[in-house]
Design a protein around this motif. Structure first.
Motif, PDB file in Angstrom:
ATOM      1  N   ALA A  96      82.615  76.930  60.671  1.00  0.00           N
ATOM      2  CA  ALA A  96      83.490  75.146  60.405  1.00  0.00           C
ATOM      3  C   ALA A  96      82.302  74.252  60.193  1.00  0.00           C
ATOM      4  O   ALA A  96      82.671  72.883  60.196  1.00  0.00           O
ATOM      5  N   GLY A  97      81.064  75.515  60.074  1.00  0.00           N
ATOM      6  CA  GLY A  97      79.347  74.466  60.713  1.00  0.00           C
ATOM      7  C   GLY A  97      78.866  74.227  61.687  1.00  0.00           C
ATOM      8  O   GLY A  97      78.033  73.298  61.475  1.00  0.00           O
ATOM      9  N   ASP A  98      79.442  74.417  62.829  1.00  0.00           N
ATOM     10  CA  ASP A  98      78.801  74.817  64.079  1.00  0.00           C
ATOM     11  C   ASP A  98      78.011  76.003  64.233  1.00  0.00           C
ATOM     12  O   ASP A  98      78.456  76.354  64.806  1.00  0.00           O
ATOM     13  N   PHE A  99      76.908  75.646  63.682  1.00  0.00           N
ATOM     14  CA  PHE A  99      74.937  76.596  63.442  1.00  0.00           C
ATOM     15  C   PHE A  99      74.321  76.995  64.680  1.00  0.00           C
ATOM     16  O   PHE A  99      73.909  77.667  65.683  1.00  0.00           O
ATOM     17  N   SER A 100      75.433  75.855  66.036  1.00  0.00           N
ATOM     18  CA  SER A 100      74.604  76.136  66.293  1.00  0.00           C
ATOM     19  C   SER A 100      75.098  76.827  67.949  1.00  0.00           C
ATOM     20  O   SER A 100      74.413  77.371  68.999  1.00  0.00           O
ATOM     21  N   THR A 101      76.821  77.556  67.415  1.00  0.00           N
ATOM     22  CA  THR A 101      77.633  78.507  68.084  1.00  0.00           C
ATOM     23  C   THR A 101      76.518  79.656  68.788  1.00  0.00           C
ATOM     24  O   THR A 101      75.654  80.476  67.596  1.00  0.00           O
ATOM     25  N   ARG A 102      76.451  80.051  69.724  1.00  0.00           N
ATOM     26  CA  ARG A 102      76.017  81.288  70.083  1.00  0.00           C
ATOM     27  C   ARG A 102      77.136  82.005  70.797  1.00  0.00           C
ATOM     28  O   ARG A 102      78.105  82.158  71.559  1.00  0.00           O
ATOM     29  N   LEU A 103      76.555  84.065  71.323  1.00  0.00           N
ATOM     30  CA  LEU A 103      77.937  84.825  71.652  1.00  0.00           C
ATOM     31  C   LEU A 103      77.018  85.774  72.160  1.00  0.00           C
ATOM     32  O   LEU A 103      75.771  85.284  72.197  1.00  0.00           O
ATOM     33  N   TYR A 104      77.626  85.706  73.889  1.00  0.00           N
ATOM     34  CA  TYR A 104      76.264  85.649  75.216  1.00  0.00           C
ATOM     35  C   TYR A 104      77.312  87.871  75.511  1.00  0.00           C
ATOM     36  O   TYR A 104      78.026  87.371  76.621  1.00  0.00           O
ATOM     37  N   GLU A 110      77.426  97.476  72.108  1.00  0.00           N
ATOM     38  CA  GLU A 110      77.796  97.498  70.628  1.00  0.00           C
ATOM     39  C   GLU A 110      78.221  96.223  70.865  1.00  0.00           C
ATOM     40  O   GLU A 110      78.021  95.365  69.741  1.00  0.00           O
ATOM     41  N   TYR A 111      78.658  95.634  71.291  1.00  0.00           N
ATOM     42  CA  TYR A 111      79.050  93.992  71.659  1.00  0.00           C
ATOM     43  C   TYR A 111      77.869  93.135  72.005  1.00  0.00           C
ATOM     44  O   TYR A 111      78.042  92.569  71.474  1.00  0.00           O
ATOM     45  N   ARG A 112      76.631  93.637  72.263  1.00  0.00           N
ATOM     46  CA  ARG A 112      75.558  92.899  72.882  1.00  0.00           C
ATOM     47  C   ARG A 112      75.121  92.847  71.169  1.00  0.00           C
ATOM     48  O   ARG A 112      74.187  92.003  70.877  1.00  0.00           O
ATOM     49  N   PHE A 118      75.410  88.351  65.080  1.00  0.00           N
ATOM     50  CA  PHE A 118      75.883  87.403  64.955  1.00  0.00           C
ATOM     51  C   PHE A 118      74.787  85.875  65.416  1.00  0.00           C
ATOM     52  O   PHE A 118      75.035  84.929  64.672  1.00  0.00           O
ATOM     53  N   ASN A 119      74.333  86.208  66.623  1.00  0.00           N
ATOM     54  CA  ASN A 119      73.442  84.665  66.568  1.00  0.00           C
ATOM     55  C   ASN A 119      71.946  84.977  65.724  1.00  0.00           C
ATOM     56  O   ASN A 119      71.238  83.354  65.908  1.00  0.00           O
ATOM     57  N   ARG A 120      71.506  86.340  65.349  1.00  0.00           N
ATOM     58  CA  ARG A 120      71.018  86.582  64.467  1.00  0.00           C
ATOM     59  C   ARG A 120      70.918  85.358  63.328  1.00  0.00           C
ATOM     60  O   ARG A 120      70.505  84.556  62.527  1.00  0.00           O
ATOM     61  N   MET A 121      72.208  85.813  63.170  1.00  0.00           N
ATOM     62  CA  MET A 121      73.000  84.765  61.511  1.00  0.00           C
ATOM     63  C   MET A 121      73.688  83.370  61.184  1.00  0.00           C
ATOM     64  O   MET A 121      72.881  82.823  60.650  1.00  0.00           O
TER      65      MET A 121
END
Length: 351
Positions: A96-104, A110-112, A118-121
């Protein structure tokens, strides 16, 4: 060896965890089922006829294991499902265009790794979006300014009460702005062409010293007009490359040096060759560049002179960097405010 071991560990961790989880669920199911049947027998809920029956007891055990195992699996999978839902929600926000999204996500490994990638992308996409926005804004500004100027002076030229001197002055401005617009269009097309180019073509042996001498001759009028002194240390060093593209590099760098060198200033061009590389340095005695601006000078349309008082559209150095990169080299900038700027081009001798 350690890197290989880490890769093997990453590949086997998730299957191992799944297998371990299934094993634990199975053991817990068997233990709970056994405890329940023991208690049922202890309190007399199971009579001897059922215990001696050939099929009733196994069916009861099977149904109990299925029910208990399903319940335990459902509880155990909640964390995994939650992680997947977090990932789905993050990708939805990113799309949707929210490029501040991050996963932790921390575990399993594998999830890490998924979170890190994902964060790098997301960070790269955010950077691309900023560059795109800057490009559109800067291009709009650079394109609109000469058009507005041409329109304004063309309207003034319709007046009959202008003197010959005024008319000639306004016509010169219209011609200058038209040339600026044509230069912008040419540079954008040139940049677009070399940005899509991944392999260097039309390679031949190029005499770099001779090329720079020819560039000095082409800009002789500008140099004489500003009464700039030249300190040239040129040699007939040759390397393999695209002659036209390399000529653009020297012409852009020399034109920049002339543009930002004050009257009666000095431009120094030096060459140095080693077994591996050829180094060419363009140094001027201008006002220099602010240290905060140096990292951005190769960006599209970026101009350290925020007043835009100097001619140019901020694409020359971007083109220079791309051409040098195609040749397998690099270009760096060293600048000290109030002392001058130097551009150092390093090209491999065996391009």
């Amino acid at each position: 060896m350690s890197r290989l071991g880490a890769r093997i560990k990453e590949k086997i961790t998730l299957p191992f965890l799944f297998s371990l989880m299934v094993c634990i669920i199975f053991l817990i199911t068997v233990v709970i089922t056994g405890i329940l049947f023991f208690l049922a027998h202890f309190f007399g809920l199971l009579n001897n006829e059922i215990a001696r029956g050939g099929i009733v007891l196994p069916i009861m055990i099977l149904l109990s294991c299925i029910i208990i195992g399903t319940a335990i699996s459902g509880l155990a999978s909640r964390k995994m499902v939650q992680s997947i839902r977090e990932f789905i929600d993050a990708t939805r926000r990113l799309a949707a265009g929210d490029f501040s999204t991050r996963l932790y996500l921390k575990s399993p490994p594998e999830y890490r790794i998924l979170s890190e990638n994902f964060n790098r992308m997301a960070e790269e996409l955010g950077g691309i979006e900023i560059l795109r926005t800057d490009f559109v804004n800067n291009f709009s500004h650079e394109f609109k300014t000469p058009i507005v100027s041409i329109k304004g002076f063309a309207e003034i030229l319709k007046h009959d009460d202008l003197s010959r001197e005024e008319r000639n002055e306004y016509l010169d401005i219209v011609i200058e702005e038209s040339a600026r617009l044509a230069s912008l269009a040419s540079n954008v097309l040139e940049l677009s062409k070399i940005e899509t180019q991944t392999i260097l073509t039309d390679k031949q042996t190029v005499n770099i010293g001779e090329q720079i001498r020819q560039c000095v001759l082409l800009l002789a009028a500008k140099i004489e007009k500003k009464q700039v002194s030249l300190d040239l240390t040129l040699h007939d060093y040759s390397l393999s490359g695209n002659k036209e593209l390399l000529n653009q590099v020297w012409l852009n760098l020399l034109d920049n040096a002339v543009k930002f060198t004050p009257e009666h200033g000095t431009i120094t061009i030096g060459m140095k060759r080693t077994a591996e590389s050829l180094e060419v340095v363009f140094r001027d005695t201008g006002n220099g560049i602010d240290p905060d601006a140096v990292p951005r000078i190769f960006d599209k349309f970026y101009q350290a002179d925020t007043s835009h008082s100097a001619a140019g559209n901020g694409l020359g150095l971007t083109i220079v960097q791309r051409i040098i990169s195609l040749h397998g080299g690099k270009v760096a900038c060293e600048s000290t405010p109030a002392q001058g700027t130097a551009f150092i081009v390093t090209l491999p001798s065996g391009v």
